[in-house]
Design a protein around this motif. Structure first.
Motif, PDB file in Angstrom:
ATOM      1  N   VAL A 263       0.827  -1.237   0.102  1.00  0.00           N
ATOM      2  CA  VAL A 263      -0.114  -0.014  -0.037  1.00  0.00           C
ATOM      3  C   VAL A 263       0.886   1.051  -0.068  1.00  0.00           C
ATOM      4  O   VAL A 263       0.341   2.236  -0.401  1.00  0.00           O
ATOM      5  N   ASN A 264       2.266   1.111   0.624  1.00  0.00           N
ATOM      6  CA  ASN A 264       2.932   2.247   0.723  1.00  0.00           C
ATOM      7  C   ASN A 264       3.801   2.815  -0.777  1.00  0.00           C
ATOM      8  O   ASN A 264       3.953   3.702  -0.744  1.00  0.00           O
ATOM      9  N   VAL A 265       4.228   1.512  -1.505  1.00  0.00           N
ATOM     10  CA  VAL A 265       5.148   1.748  -2.494  1.00  0.00           C
ATOM     11  C   VAL A 265       4.543   1.184  -3.974  1.00  0.00           C
ATOM     12  O   VAL A 265       5.261   1.549  -4.999  1.00  0.00           O
ATOM     13  N   ASP A 266       3.311   0.925  -4.008  1.00  0.00           N
ATOM     14  CA  ASP A 266       2.701   0.427  -5.060  1.00  0.00           C
ATOM     15  C   ASP A 266       2.779   1.450  -6.262  1.00  0.00           C
ATOM     16  O   ASP A 266       3.147   1.026  -7.471  1.00  0.00           O
ATOM     17  N   THR A 267       2.515   2.668  -5.929  1.00  0.00           N
ATOM     18  CA  THR A 267       2.578   3.749  -6.816  1.00  0.00           C
ATOM     19  C   THR A 267       4.017   3.999  -7.439  1.00  0.00           C
ATOM     20  O   THR A 267       4.202   4.938  -8.257  1.00  0.00           O
ATOM     21  N   LYS A 268       4.878   3.490  -6.646  1.00  0.00           N
ATOM     22  CA  LYS A 268       6.289   3.876  -6.964  1.00  0.00           C
ATOM     23  C   LYS A 268       6.969   2.949  -7.746  1.00  0.00           C
ATOM     24  O   LYS A 268       8.257   3.168  -8.048  1.00  0.00           O
ATOM     25  N   LEU A 269       6.549   1.876  -8.090  1.00  0.00           N
ATOM     26  CA  LEU A 269       7.138   0.922  -8.597  1.00  0.00           C
ATOM     27  C   LEU A 269       7.735   1.218  -9.852  1.00  0.00           C
ATOM     28  O   LEU A 269       8.814   0.754 -10.305  1.00  0.00           O
ATOM     29  N   GLU A 270       7.116   1.823 -10.733  1.00  0.00           N
ATOM     30  CA  GLU A 270       7.354   2.413 -12.139  1.00  0.00           C
ATOM     31  C   GLU A 270       8.507   3.319 -12.030  1.00  0.00           C
ATOM     32  O   GLU A 270       9.588   3.275 -12.886  1.00  0.00           O
ATOM     33  N   THR A 271       8.482   4.238 -10.967  1.00  0.00           N
ATOM     34  CA  THR A 271       9.653   5.063 -10.576  1.00  0.00           C
ATOM     35  C   THR A 271      11.084   4.250 -10.327  1.00  0.00           C
ATOM     36  O   THR A 271      12.036   4.501 -10.822  1.00  0.00           O
ATOM     37  N   PHE A 272      10.852   3.293  -9.586  1.00  0.00           N
ATOM     38  CA  PHE A 272      11.966   2.613  -9.162  1.00  0.00           C
ATOM     39  C   PHE A 272      12.558   1.945 -10.169  1.00  0.00           C
ATOM     40  O   PHE A 272      13.795   2.072 -10.604  1.00  0.00           O
TER      41      PHE A 272
END
Length: 214
Positions: free
Chosen positions: A184-193
């Motif tokens: 829930v905390n990082v799901d939206t950042k996976l593409e950025t990573f």
């Protein structure tokens, strides 16, 4: 005279802003910070002055470089901010990581912020001086540094597994599995990573969460 006074005040204000944030970035000797690096340094200084919860921890911290890079589809116009910090200060940054990243993302219009240690890769032909004998440090090899970048990117989320697969076109792709409880905390950042890792290493990586067994 009035116009001249306003210009003088504006010039003085810009000088003051650059001066107050100067201690928050230390570049190699002779290198001047970019305009963007000055912005990041200034925001760090501002947080040191205003964010009570992390003020004391920020006091002795500084960065070595920063850059704004595009992530995701070009049409989306999304940006990410990569901040490099001295390796010896990484643990101190980790202590305030969650709050610091949250505050910086507010300051930079929601752009994702990642904090990485400044590491140096030593090639296979590395030769020690007469005072430093033995093989090159394992922590400075290409593979170890790239693994460390992965850890830094997703911090404080833990990596629970990795898998390398060969794609149809013959290229290799790394799959990195993150702990499910942080989804829930990082799901939206996976593409950025993934995009930041590709930019830094020229290698493909996909971040996923392991499927929970029923």
């Amino acid at each position: 005279p009035e116009l001249g006074t306003r210009r003088a005040l504006c010039s003085s204000a810009r000088h003051y802003t650059m001066f107050t944030g100067a201690k928050k970035i230390q570049k190699p000797a002779g290198d001047a910070p970019t305009d963007f690096e000055q912005r990041v340094a200034q925001e760090l200084w501002n947080l040191e002055m205003s964010a009570v919860e992390i003020k004391s921890e920020l006091r002795d911290l500084y960065i070595t470089s920063a850059q704004e890079v595009p992530v995701g589809p070009v049409s989306a116009g999304k940006k990410a901010i990569i901040i490099f910090v001295p390796f010896r200060l990484l643990k101190q940054f980790h202590k305030i990581h969650v709050r610091l990243v949250r505050e910086l993302e507010k300051k930079f219009s929601g752009s994702h912020v990642v904090i990485l240690a400044q590491r140096k890769i030593l090639g296979k032909n590395f030769a020690r001086s007469s005072k430093q004998k033995g093989p090159r440090p394992r922590s400075r090899t290409l593979t170890t540094v790239q693994d460390a970048i992965l850890e830094d990117l997703v911090y404080p989320t833990e990596i629970v597994g990795k898998r390398t697969r060969c794609k149809v076109d013959g290229t290799m792709e790394l799959k990195v599995f993150l702990e499910w409880k942080e989804k829930v905390n990082v799901d939206t950042k996976l593409e950025t990573f993934s995009d930041v890792y590709k930019r830094l290493t020229h290698k493909d990586v996909v971040f996923e969460f392991p499927v929970e067994e029923a």
